[in-house]
Design an enzyme around this catalytic site. Structure first.
Site, short mmCIF file in Angstrom:
data_model
loop_
_atom_site.label_atom_id
_atom_site.label_comp_id
_atom_site.label_asym_id
_atom_site.label_seq_id
_atom_site.Cartn_x
_atom_site.Cartn_y
_atom_site.Cartn_z
N ASP A 1 7.11 -3.20 0.25
CA ASP A 1 7.64 -2.48 -0.91
C ASP A 1 7.66 -0.98 -0.64
O ASP A 1 8.15 -0.22 -1.46
CB ASP A 1 6.77 -2.78 -2.14
CG ASP A 1 7.35 -2.22 -3.43
OD1 ASP A 1 8.55 -2.44 -3.67
OD2 ASP A 1 6.60 -1.57 -4.19
N ALA B 1 0.85 -1.19 0.00
CA ALA B 1 0.00 0.00 0.00
C ALA B 1 0.89 1.25 0.00
O ALA B 1 1.47 1.60 -1.02
CB ALA B 1 -0.93 -0.03 1.21
N ARG B 2 1.00 1.89 1.12
CA ARG B 2 1.89 3.03 1.31
C ARG B 2 2.54 2.90 2.68
O ARG B 2 1.95 2.34 3.61
CB ARG B 2 1.12 4.35 1.23
CG ARG B 2 0.67 4.74 -0.19
CD ARG B 2 1.86 5.11 -1.06
NE ARG B 2 1.46 5.62 -2.37
CZ ARG B 2 1.35 4.85 -3.46
NH1 ARG B 2 1.58 3.55 -3.37
NH2 ARG B 2 1.01 5.38 -4.62
N GLU C 1 10.43 7.16 3.49
CA GLU C 1 10.81 6.56 2.21
C GLU C 1 11.59 7.60 1.40
O GLU C 1 11.11 8.71 1.21
CB GLU C 1 9.55 6.13 1.44
CG GLU C 1 9.85 5.33 0.20
CD GLU C 1 8.60 4.78 -0.47
OE1 GLU C 1 8.40 5.11 -1.66
OE2 GLU C 1 7.83 4.05 0.19
N HIS D 1 10.11 0.14 -3.41
CA HIS D 1 8.93 0.68 -4.10
C HIS D 1 8.98 0.36 -5.60
O HIS D 1 8.87 1.24 -6.46
CB HIS D 1 8.81 2.18 -3.89
CG HIS D 1 7.39 2.67 -3.98
ND1 HIS D 1 6.92 3.75 -3.26
CD2 HIS D 1 6.34 2.22 -4.72
CE1 HIS D 1 5.63 3.95 -3.55
NE2 HIS D 1 5.27 3.05 -4.44
N VAL D 2 9.08 -0.93 -5.90
CA VAL D 2 9.22 -1.36 -7.29
C VAL D 2 8.04 -2.21 -7.78
O VAL D 2 8.05 -2.68 -8.91
CB VAL D 2 10.52 -2.18 -7.48
CG1 VAL D 2 11.74 -1.31 -7.22
CG2 VAL D 2 10.53 -3.42 -6.58
#
Length: 294
Positions: free
Chosen positions: A233, A209-210, A238, A257-258
Site C-alpha cells: 500500500d 508500513a512505509r 511515493e 496508500h489507502v
C-alpha cells in the site's frame, strides 16, 4: 486553550469539551496550543509548527509519525493515532493477502475471459508479522479464523513475541511476511536484499508500513525473477511513477496508500483527539506520546 482541527465535521466528533477550550477549523493553524494536522498531510506542513509559539501538543491522525518525529521544538508533545487505524489497516492486510493468494489480480486482468485456474489458499500458511503493535494484534486477530499460524516480531522480544534480531532464523519458514513497523532510522531499509533472500521461494511480502522500509531495488529484483510476491500500500518513491516496472509485474499488487482511508476514519480520529484535548485541559498525561519515533 485554543485548538485547531482540519475538518468542519470534527467539531461535533470531538465530543463535549471544557468551556476553556475554543476550537477553530483550518489547515493552517494560527497561534494555537493544541493542533490536529490533516491526515496524510504533505511533508511541508510540519514547518508550520515553527510559527506557533504557544504550541504544546500535535495530535496526528496517522499511526505513523515519521514526518514529525524529531522535527518539533523541545517541549512540544507529539502524539500519534495508535488504535485509530487498527481495523482499517488490518482489513487491508487480510484483503491483500487473500486477493494475492486467490489470484484476483489475474482474474481482473483477463477481463471477460473465463480463465479458470487453480489458485493458492491462505489456510495452512505461516504468517510472520513484523511490527507487533496494536495494528499487528488486529491483523493477528483477523487471521485467526483462516487456519494459519502467526509469529509476531517486535523491536525487542517479550512474552509470546520474538525480537527483530531473530528475523534471520524466522524468515526461512514464513509463507507470508507482513510489515507494520513505523519508519525510523532503524527500520529504513530493514527489508534489504539479504532479508528477502532469507524468505523461501514463493513467499509473499506485504507492506502496510512505509515505503522506505523496503529497498525498492531489492524487491524489484526478487519480483522480476518471480521468486517472491509483493502486495503493498506504500512505495518508495511515493507516489510510484506510472513508468515504474513494479506496476507491470503479475506477482505485484499495489494500492495507492489507502489502507487507512475509510469512512470511519474521522469518527475514530476525532474521538481520540477529543479525549486528548480533555486530558490536556485537565492537566492529565496524554496517551500515544511518540518517543524515539514510536
Amino acid at each position: 486553550m485554543k485548538v485547531c482541527i482540519p475538518h468542519e465535521d470534527g467539531l461535533a466528533l470531538l465530543g463535549p469539551l471544557p468551556p476553556s477550550v475554543s476550537v477553530t477549523v483550518s489547515v493552517t493553524p494560527d497561534d494555537v496550543e493544541f493542533w490536529v494536522p490533516p491526515f496524510l498531510a504533505s511533508p511541508d506542513v510540519v514547518e508550520l509548527a515553527a510559527a506557533l509559539p504557544r504550541l504544546a501538543v500535535v495530535q496526528l491522525m496517522s499511526a505513523g509519525a515519521d514526518r514529525w518525529a524529531g522535527r518539533l521544538r523541545p517541549g512540544v508533545q507529539l502524539c500519534d493515532a495508535r488504535g485509530v487505524h487498527d481495523s482499517s489497516t488490518s482489513e487491508w492486510v487480510v484483503a491483500a493477502i487473500l486477493a494475492y493468494l486467490r489470484d484476483f489480480p489475474h482474474f481482473v486482468r483477463t477481463g471477460r475471459e473465463w480463465s479458470y485456474r487453480q489458485t493458492d489458499e491462505l489456510a495452512g500458511k505461516r504468517v510472520l508479522i513484523v511490527g507487533a503493535g496494536s495494528i499487528g494484534a488486529a491483523v493477528e486477530a483477523r487471521l485467526a479464523p483462516f487456519e494459519v499460524s502467526v509469529t509476531p516480531v517486535a523491536r525487542r522480544a517479550r512474552d509470546g513475541v520474538h525480537g527483530v534480531d531473530e528475523l534471520p532464523s524466522l524468515l526461512p519458514s514464513a509463507d507470508v511476511v507482513v510489515l507494520l513497523v513505523p519508519l525510523t532510522p532503524e527500520t529504513t531499509g530493514l527489508v534489504s536484499a539479504s532479508f528477502l533472500a532469507a524468505m523461501p521461494d514463493g513467499a509473499l511480502l506485504v507492506n502496510a508500513a512505509r515505503g522506505p522500509v523496503v529497498d525498492t531495488g531489492a524487491i524489484l529484483a526478487e519480483t522480476v525473477s518471480g521468486r517472491l510476491g509483493y502486495a503493498t500500500d506504500v512505495t518508495d518513491p511515493e507516489p510510484l511513477p506510472a513508468s515504474h516496472p513494479l506496476w507491470d509485474l503479475p506477482n505485484v499488487l499495489i494500492t495507492p496508500h489507502v489502507a487507512g482511508s475509510v469512512r470511519g476514519l474521522l469518527r475514530r480520529a476525532y474521538a481520540l483527539a477529543g479525549d486528548q484535548v480533555r486530558r490536556f485541559a485537565a492537566g492529565e498525561p496524554l496517551i500515544n506520546v511518540v518517543v524515539d519515533g514510536y
